[in-house]
Every structure is written in structure tokens, then in C-alpha cells.
Write a protein that holds these residues in place. Structure first.
Motif, PDB file in Angstrom:
ATOM      1  N   TYR A  68       0.825  -1.221   0.000  1.00  7.86           N
ATOM      2  CA  TYR A  68       0.000   0.000   0.000  1.00  7.86           C
ATOM      3  C   TYR A  68       0.856   1.267   0.000  1.00  7.86           C
ATOM      4  O   TYR A  68       0.397   2.330  -0.413  1.00  7.86           O
ATOM      5  N   SER A  69       2.112   1.152   0.463  1.00 10.20           N
ATOM      6  CA  SER A  69       2.983   2.332   0.524  1.00 10.20           C
ATOM      7  C   SER A  69       3.373   2.843  -0.862  1.00 10.20           C
ATOM      8  O   SER A  69       3.787   3.999  -0.990  1.00 10.20           O
ATOM      9  N   TRP A  70       3.247   2.020  -1.889  1.00 12.36           N
ATOM     10  CA  TRP A  70       3.463   2.527  -3.243  1.00 12.36           C
ATOM     11  C   TRP A  70       2.441   3.601  -3.583  1.00 12.36           C
ATOM     12  O   TRP A  70       2.738   4.538  -4.324  1.00 12.36           O
ATOM     13  N   HIS A  71       1.251   3.457  -3.017  1.00 20.21           N
ATOM     14  CA  HIS A  71       0.176   4.408  -3.294  1.00 20.21           C
ATOM     15  C   HIS A  71       0.115   5.530  -2.254  1.00 20.21           C
ATOM     16  O   HIS A  71      -0.114   6.683  -2.605  1.00 20.21           O
ATOM     17  N   PHE A  72       0.316   5.194  -0.968  1.00 20.81           N
ATOM     18  CA  PHE A  72       0.147   6.168   0.124  1.00 20.81           C
ATOM     19  C   PHE A  72       1.254   5.942   1.164  1.00 20.81           C
ATOM     20  O   PHE A  72       1.013   5.392   2.237  1.00 20.81           O
ATOM     21  N   PRO A  73       2.508   6.351   0.842  1.00 27.04           N
ATOM     22  CA  PRO A  73       3.636   6.050   1.738  1.00 27.04           C
ATOM     23  C   PRO A  73       3.585   6.787   3.081  1.00 27.04           C
ATOM     24  O   PRO A  73       4.146   6.311   4.075  1.00 27.04           O
ATOM     25  N   VAL A  76       2.177   5.196   6.857  1.00 23.21           N
ATOM     26  CA  VAL A  76       2.979   4.421   7.816  1.00 23.21           C
ATOM     27  C   VAL A  76       3.420   5.306   8.984  1.00 23.21           C
ATOM     28  O   VAL A  76       3.404   4.879  10.141  1.00 23.21           O
ATOM     29  N   ARG A  77       3.788   6.550   8.681  1.00 26.61           N
ATOM     30  CA  ARG A  77       4.241   7.474   9.726  1.00 26.61           C
ATOM     31  C   ARG A  77       3.084   7.924  10.615  1.00 26.61           C
ATOM     32  O   ARG A  77       3.236   8.043  11.832  1.00 26.61           O
ATOM     33  N   VAL A  78       1.909   8.122  10.018  1.00 24.67           N
ATOM     34  CA  VAL A  78       0.753   8.624  10.771  1.00 24.67           C
ATOM     35  C   VAL A  78       0.139   7.516  11.639  1.00 24.67           C
ATOM     36  O   VAL A  78      -0.243   7.762  12.787  1.00 24.67           O
ATOM     37  N   VAL A  79       0.044   6.295  11.096  1.00 20.97           N
ATOM     38  CA  VAL A  79      -0.573   5.166  11.823  1.00 20.97           C
ATOM     39  C   VAL A  79       0.469   4.054  11.962  1.00 20.97           C
ATOM     40  O   VAL A  79       0.554   3.162  11.108  1.00 20.97           O
ATOM     41  N   PRO A  80       1.262   4.070  13.033  1.00 26.49           N
ATOM     42  CA  PRO A  80       2.323   3.061  13.172  1.00 26.49           C
ATOM     43  C   PRO A  80       1.825   1.671  13.601  1.00 26.49           C
ATOM     44  O   PRO A  80       2.484   0.673  13.340  1.00 26.49           O
ATOM     45  N   ASP A  81       0.653   1.597  14.257  1.00 31.49           N
ATOM     46  CA  ASP A  81       0.146   0.308  14.733  1.00 31.49           C
ATOM     47  C   ASP A  81      -0.261  -0.584  13.559  1.00 31.49           C
ATOM     48  O   ASP A  81      -0.960  -0.148  12.650  1.00 31.49           O
ATOM     49  N   ASN A  82       0.196  -1.851  13.582  1.00 28.20           N
ATOM     50  CA  ASN A  82      -0.015  -2.771  12.457  1.00 28.20           C
ATOM     51  C   ASN A  82      -1.488  -3.020  12.157  1.00 28.20           C
ATOM     52  O   ASN A  82      -1.938  -2.913  11.010  1.00 28.20           O
ATOM     53  N   TYR A  83      -2.250  -3.391  13.198  1.00 27.94           N
ATOM     54  CA  TYR A  83      -3.664  -3.731  13.020  1.00 27.94           C
ATOM     55  C   TYR A  83      -4.460  -2.522  12.532  1.00 27.94           C
ATOM     56  O   TYR A  83      -5.239  -2.615  11.575  1.00 27.94           O
ATOM     57  N   ALA A 117      -7.445  13.994  10.760  1.00 30.87           N
ATOM     58  CA  ALA A 117      -7.098  15.196   9.989  1.00 30.87           C
ATOM     59  C   ALA A 117      -5.675  15.087   9.429  1.00 30.87           C
ATOM     60  O   ALA A 117      -5.400  15.514   8.294  1.00 30.87           O
ATOM     61  N   GLU A 118      -4.783  14.463  10.209  1.00 26.34           N
ATOM     62  CA  GLU A 118      -3.407  14.258   9.752  1.00 26.34           C
ATOM     63  C   GLU A 118      -3.361  13.292   8.565  1.00 26.34           C
ATOM     64  O   GLU A 118      -2.607  13.499   7.617  1.00 26.34           O
ATOM     65  N   VAL A 119      -4.202  12.250   8.625  1.00 30.65           N
ATOM     66  CA  VAL A 119      -4.293  11.308   7.501  1.00 30.65           C
ATOM     67  C   VAL A 119      -4.811  12.023   6.255  1.00 30.65           C
ATOM     68  O   VAL A 119      -4.284  11.831   5.145  1.00 30.65           O
ATOM     69  N   ALA A 120      -5.835  12.863   6.422  1.00 28.30           N
ATOM     70  CA  ALA A 120      -6.401  13.596   5.289  1.00 28.30           C
ATOM     71  C   ALA A 120      -5.377  14.549   4.676  1.00 28.30           C
ATOM     72  O   ALA A 120      -5.250  14.644   3.447  1.00 28.30           O
TER      73      ALA A 120
END
Length: 198
Positions: A68-73, A76-83, A117-120
């Protein structure tokens, strides 16, 4: 035994063999039924499966992250938790389609409106490449499988805790469910663990 049918009247040739077989089966069933290690075996299998699931879920989440990081890298920084990362990736999908309703849903999922808001903001300024619908379907399908596997892992942990509370409550209270289960697994059974030196 060879001439038993000649000594006992009314006994056919195959009756003795069938009786011996029935006796052996009933004896084996009784031994299995009254096996004192029966609950131990469930704990040993559960802890082995738990370790395998931990390893596999971590591997699969890393694959989701890389894919998914190819599309929205930036996610990963905003949501570090795996689940949570897998759940947000499924919810967001194509970052170009992130509207106010999706942002609200992300905020509800993360329990934090600022994070949403950070994700957006990250989606708006993302440097990731565009993604085709078929690629997105494959990523979302795999992410849903990973989420289901992580949820099953959590249920298996609860099952193991309940088993440990029923079979070895003192051991679970002393050193915890997971370590106690690993000790039982390492010893082979609760009886072997009880016989082991301190």
C-alpha cells in the motif's frame, strides 16, 4: 487361543478375533477418555498456534505496508500500529477518494480526530503513485484477510487464558498465561512440569 472355538460350544471361528478387537478398542477409548494430559494438549497446541500466528501476522502486515505504501507512503508514519494500519488502508482505499465522510470514519476508527485530519492532510500532499482499481481490490482483499487473522489471534489468546485459568490457575497467577503455557509446552505436560525440579 488357537483352539478356543473347539473348547467352547457355540463359538464361531471369527468370534474370538472380533471380541479381542472390541476389547482393544474399548480399552483404547477408556485410556483416551481418562487421559490426564487432555487439557494440557489443548494448551500446548494453542500456544504453538499463537506463536505461528504472531509470526505470520507480522509478516503479512509488513507485506500490506509495502504494497500500500506505493500508493500512500505517508500513512505508515501517521498510523504506526499494524492492526490499525490495515484497517485504515481498507477504509481509505484510493487516497484521491478521501472525502469528509471517510475522514470522519477514520477518526472514529482511530479514536482521534486530529489523527484523522493528519491522515487527510497526508493524503492531499502524498507523493505516492496512482493505483489501478484491480490493484486496489487485491490490496484490500489481502488487508481484510490480515485483519481477520489478527482478530482470530486475539480470540485465540482469550481461549488460552481461559484454558490456563481452568487447568493451571496457580501457574497462570504466578507467571502469567503465556509464559505458563510455554512452560507446559516445553515440559510436554502439566504432570511433567510438576515433576520437574524448581
Amino acid at each position: 487361543r488357537a483352539h478356543f472355538s473347539a473348547f467352547v460350544k457355540g463359538l464361531a471361528d471369527g468370534d474370538l478375533a472380533r471380541a479381542q478387537l472390541g476389547l482393544a478398542h474399548s480399552y483404547s477409548r477408556a485410556k483416551v477418555k481418562f487421559n490426564v494430559n487432555k487439557s494440557d494438549n489443548m494448551i500446548i497446541q494453542a500456544i504453538a498456534l499463537l506463536d505461528t500466528l504472531d509470526r505470520d501476522v507480522n509478516t503479512f502486515v509488513m507485506r500490506v505496508r509495502e504494497w500500500y505504501s506505493w500508493h500512500f507512503p505517508e500513512l505508515v508514519r501517521v498510523v504506526p500500529d499494524n492492526y490499525l494500519y490495515a484497517k485504515v488502508a481498507v477504509l481509505v482505499g484510493d487516497k484521491a477518494s478521501l472525502d469528509a465522510a471517510k475522514v470522519a470514519a477514520v477518526g472514529e476508527l482511530l479514536g482521534d480526530a486530529d489523527k484523522a485530519a493528519e491522515v487527510a492532510e497526508a493524503a492531499r500532499t502524498s507523493m505516492g503513485q496512482d493505483i489501478s482499481p484491480i490493484d486496489l481490490v487485491n490490496i484490500e482483499t489481502f488487508a481484510r484477510r490480515v485483519i481477520a487473522l489478527a482478530e482470530y489471534r486475539a480470540r485465540l489468546g482469550e481461549y488460552l487464558s481461559s484454558k490456563m485459568a481452568a487447568v493451571a490457575p496457580n501457574l497462570a497467577a504466578l507467571i502469567g498465561d503465556l509464559v505458563g503455557a510455554r512452560l507446559i509446552s516445553h515440559a510436554g505436560s502439566l504432570t511433567n512440569l510438576a515433576k520437574a525440579p524448581a
